[in-house]
Design a protein around this motif. Structure first.
Motif, PDB file in Angstrom:
ATOM      1  N   GLY A 130       1.329 -33.484  -9.874  1.00 25.14           N
ATOM      2  CA  GLY A 130       0.707 -32.180  -9.684  1.00 25.14           C
ATOM      3  C   GLY A 130      -0.214 -31.842 -10.844  1.00 25.14           C
ATOM      4  N   ALA A 131      -0.985 -30.796 -10.658  1.00 23.10           N
ATOM      5  CA  ALA A 131      -1.869 -30.328 -11.731  1.00 23.10           C
ATOM      6  C   ALA A 131      -1.017 -29.907 -12.922  1.00 23.10           C
ATOM      7  CB  ALA A 131      -2.722 -29.168 -11.229  1.00 23.10           C
ATOM      8  N   GLY A 132      -1.425 -30.288 -14.099  1.00 23.89           N
ATOM      9  CA  GLY A 132      -0.643 -29.971 -15.305  1.00 23.89           C
ATOM     10  C   GLY A 132       0.531 -30.911 -15.416  1.00 23.89           C
ATOM     11  N   ASP A 133       1.722 -30.367 -15.278  1.00 23.47           N
ATOM     12  CA  ASP A 133       2.898 -31.230 -15.308  1.00 23.47           C
ATOM     13  C   ASP A 133       3.679 -31.024 -14.018  1.00 23.47           C
ATOM     14  OD1 ASP A 133       3.866 -28.721 -15.712  1.00 23.47           O
ATOM     15  OD2 ASP A 133       5.151 -29.234 -17.388  1.00 23.47           O
ATOM     16  N   GLY A 134       4.470 -31.965 -13.676  1.00 23.52           N
ATOM     17  CA  GLY A 134       5.292 -31.844 -12.479  1.00 23.52           C
ATOM     18  C   GLY A 134       4.833 -32.725 -11.336  1.00 23.52           C
ATOM     19  N   TRP A 135       5.573 -32.622 -10.243  1.00 17.08           N
ATOM     20  CA  TRP A 135       5.355 -33.459  -9.077  1.00 17.08           C
ATOM     21  C   TRP A 135       5.373 -32.585  -7.834  1.00 17.08           C
ATOM     22  CZ3 TRP A 135       4.184 -38.487  -9.894  1.00 17.08           C
ATOM     23  CH2 TRP A 135       4.438 -38.977 -11.178  1.00 17.08           C
ATOM     24  N   LEU A 136       4.556 -32.951  -6.850  1.00 19.31           N
ATOM     25  CA  LEU A 136       4.462 -32.213  -5.593  1.00 19.31           C
ATOM     26  C   LEU A 136       4.930 -33.094  -4.444  1.00 19.31           C
ATOM     27  CD1 LEU A 136       0.966 -30.527  -5.997  1.00 19.31           C
ATOM     28  CD2 LEU A 136       3.201 -29.430  -6.189  1.00 19.31           C
ATOM     29  N   LEU A 137       5.786 -32.545  -3.603  1.00 22.92           N
ATOM     30  CA  LEU A 137       6.284 -33.213  -2.410  1.00 22.92           C
ATOM     31  C   LEU A 137       5.534 -32.661  -1.211  1.00 22.92           C
ATOM     32  CD1 LEU A 137       8.538 -34.921  -0.900  1.00 22.92           C
ATOM     33  CD2 LEU A 137       9.779 -32.741  -0.758  1.00 22.92           C
ATOM     34  N   GLN A 138       5.095 -33.538  -0.319  1.00 21.49           N
ATOM     35  CA  GLN A 138       4.412 -33.114   0.898  1.00 21.49           C
ATOM     36  C   GLN A 138       4.998 -33.847   2.090  1.00 21.49           C
ATOM     37  OE1 GLN A 138       0.217 -34.049   1.129  1.00 21.49           O
ATOM     38  NE2 GLN A 138      -0.124 -32.568   2.750  1.00 21.49           N
ATOM     39  N   ASP A 139       5.430 -33.094   3.103  1.00 18.87           N
ATOM     40  CA  ASP A 139       5.863 -33.690   4.359  1.00 18.87           C
ATOM     41  C   ASP A 139       4.614 -34.207   5.068  1.00 18.87           C
ATOM     42  OD1 ASP A 139       8.219 -33.746   6.517  1.00 18.87           O
ATOM     43  OD2 ASP A 139       6.338 -33.204   7.521  1.00 18.87           O
ATOM     44  N   LEU A 140       4.683 -35.397   5.625  1.00 17.13           N
ATOM     45  CA  LEU A 140       3.517 -36.021   6.255  1.00 17.13           C
ATOM     46  C   LEU A 140       3.544 -35.891   7.784  1.00 17.13           C
ATOM     47  CD1 LEU A 140       3.295 -39.232   4.023  1.00 17.13           C
ATOM     48  CD2 LEU A 140       1.933 -37.128   3.852  1.00 17.13           C
ATOM     49  N   GLY A 141       4.031 -34.751   8.270  1.00 20.53           N
ATOM     50  CA  GLY A 141       4.089 -34.538   9.717  1.00 20.53           C
ATOM     51  C   GLY A 141       5.277 -35.235  10.348  1.00 20.53           C
ATOM     52  N   SER A 142       6.360 -35.345   9.613  1.00 20.08           N
ATOM     53  CA  SER A 142       7.544 -36.057  10.089  1.00 20.08           C
ATOM     54  C   SER A 142       8.177 -35.362  11.292  1.00 20.08           C
ATOM     55  CB  SER A 142       8.580 -36.160   8.970  1.00 20.08           C
ATOM     56  OG  SER A 142       9.078 -34.868   8.644  1.00 20.08           O
ATOM     57  N   THR A 143       8.936 -36.114  12.059  1.00 17.39           N
ATOM     58  CA  THR A 143       9.620 -35.581  13.235  1.00 17.39           C
ATOM     59  C   THR A 143      10.772 -34.657  12.846  1.00 17.39           C
ATOM     60  OG1 THR A 143       9.064 -37.565  14.484  1.00 17.39           O
ATOM     61  CG2 THR A 143      10.877 -36.228  15.334  1.00 17.39           C
ATOM     62  N   ASN A 144      11.586 -35.049  11.883  1.00 16.36           N
ATOM     63  CA  ASN A 144      12.788 -34.293  11.526  1.00 16.36           C
ATOM     64  C   ASN A 144      12.615 -33.356  10.336  1.00 16.36           C
ATOM     65  OD1 ASN A 144      14.425 -35.339  13.589  1.00 16.36           O
ATOM     66  ND2 ASN A 144      14.738 -37.211  12.424  1.00 16.36           N
ATOM     67  N   GLY A 145      11.439 -33.317   9.756  1.00 23.27           N
ATOM     68  CA  GLY A 145      11.181 -32.403   8.650  1.00 23.27           C
ATOM     69  C   GLY A 145      11.703 -32.906   7.314  1.00 23.27           C
ATOM     70  N   THR A 146      11.306 -32.205   6.275  1.00 22.44           N
ATOM     71  CA  THR A 146      11.707 -32.507   4.895  1.00 22.44           C
ATOM     72  C   THR A 146      12.283 -31.231   4.305  1.00 22.44           C
ATOM     73  OG1 THR A 146       9.941 -34.148   4.703  1.00 22.44           O
ATOM     74  CG2 THR A 146      10.865 -33.297   2.651  1.00 22.44           C
ATOM     75  N   HIS A 147      13.440 -31.365   3.663  1.00 26.15           N
ATOM     76  CA  HIS A 147      14.137 -30.211   3.090  1.00 26.15           C
ATOM     77  C   HIS A 147      14.329 -30.420   1.596  1.00 26.15           C
ATOM     78  CE1 HIS A 147      15.122 -30.219   7.346  1.00 26.15           C
ATOM     79  NE2 HIS A 147      15.293 -28.916   7.235  1.00 26.15           N
ATOM     80  N   VAL A 148      14.092 -29.378   0.820  1.00 28.39           N
ATOM     81  CA  VAL A 148      14.354 -29.396  -0.619  1.00 28.39           C
ATOM     82  C   VAL A 148      15.395 -28.315  -0.900  1.00 28.39           C
ATOM     83  CG1 VAL A 148      13.403 -29.089  -2.938  1.00 28.39           C
ATOM     84  CG2 VAL A 148      12.052 -30.257  -1.187  1.00 28.39           C
ATOM     85  N   ASN A 149      16.511 -28.738  -1.451  1.00 25.96           N
ATOM     86  CA  ASN A 149      17.611 -27.824  -1.782  1.00 25.96           C
ATOM     87  C   ASN A 149      17.989 -26.951  -0.588  1.00 25.96           C
ATOM     88  OD1 ASN A 149      17.543 -28.872  -4.416  1.00 25.96           O
ATOM     89  ND2 ASN A 149      16.010 -27.383  -5.017  1.00 25.96           N
ATOM     90  N   GLY A 150      17.976 -27.549   0.607  1.00 26.08           N
ATOM     91  CA  GLY A 150      18.416 -26.864   1.811  1.00 26.08           C
ATOM     92  C   GLY A 150      17.354 -26.121   2.594  1.00 26.08           C
ATOM     93  N   SER A 151      16.153 -25.988   2.076  1.00 27.44           N
ATOM     94  CA  SER A 151      15.086 -25.269   2.766  1.00 27.44           C
ATOM     95  C   SER A 151      14.016 -26.235   3.261  1.00 27.44           C
ATOM     96  CB  SER A 151      14.419 -24.254   1.831  1.00 27.44           C
ATOM     97  OG  SER A 151      15.346 -23.281   1.421  1.00 27.44           O
ATOM     98  N   GLN A 152      13.601 -26.076   4.529  1.00 28.95           N
ATOM     99  CA  GLN A 152      12.545 -26.934   5.062  1.00 28.95           C
ATOM    100  C   GLN A 152      11.221 -26.560   4.406  1.00 28.95           C
ATOM    101  OE1 GLN A 152      12.397 -27.353   9.286  1.00 28.95           O
ATOM    102  NE2 GLN A 152      10.632 -28.717   9.220  1.00 28.95           N
TER     103      GLN A 152
END
Length: 113
Positions: free
Chosen positions: A67-89
């Motif tokens: 990501g910009a600065g520091d850190g990392w960004l997660l992006q769902d790529l249109g998956s069928t079952n979705g992507t959840h981080v700490n329980g939230s889609q």
């Protein structure tokens, strides 16, 4: 849910922040892969950078980019079952140390140094 990751958000990453993805549960438990400036596609397809033979994840399920600065960004790529981080889609999410990512039955942990 937010929009996709913009180019300006993924252009720079603080090289001091090193990270890795760790499989937390299942057949691949303990498998680790580093996060690199080129990003990481996770999926069951051969084109993915981290290939996991799990029927509940898409061929190209999600991507982690610096990501910009520091850190990392997660992006769902249109998956069928979705992507959840700490329980939230999520569609796009900035990751923090200790975050848990669920993709179908696959559970990953984020470790940032």
């Amino acid at each position: 849910m937010s929009k996709g990751i913009g180019r300006s958000e993924i252009e720079a990453c603080d090289p001091k922040q090193v990270g890795r993805v760790v499989v937390k549960h299942g057949f691949y438990a303990g498998l680790e892969t580093p996060l690199e400036d080129s990003g990481l596609v996770i999926g069951r397809g051969r084109e993915a950078d981290l290939v996991i033979a799990e029927s509940t994840i898409s061929r190209a399920h999600a991507r982690i980019d610096p990501g910009a600065g520091d850190g990392w960004l997660l992006q769902d790529l249109g998956s069928t079952n979705g992507t959840h981080v700490n329980g939230s889609q999520v569609s796009t999410q900035r990751l923090a140390d200790g975050d848990e990512i669920r993709m179908g039955r696959l559970v990953l942990g984020i470790q940032l140094d």
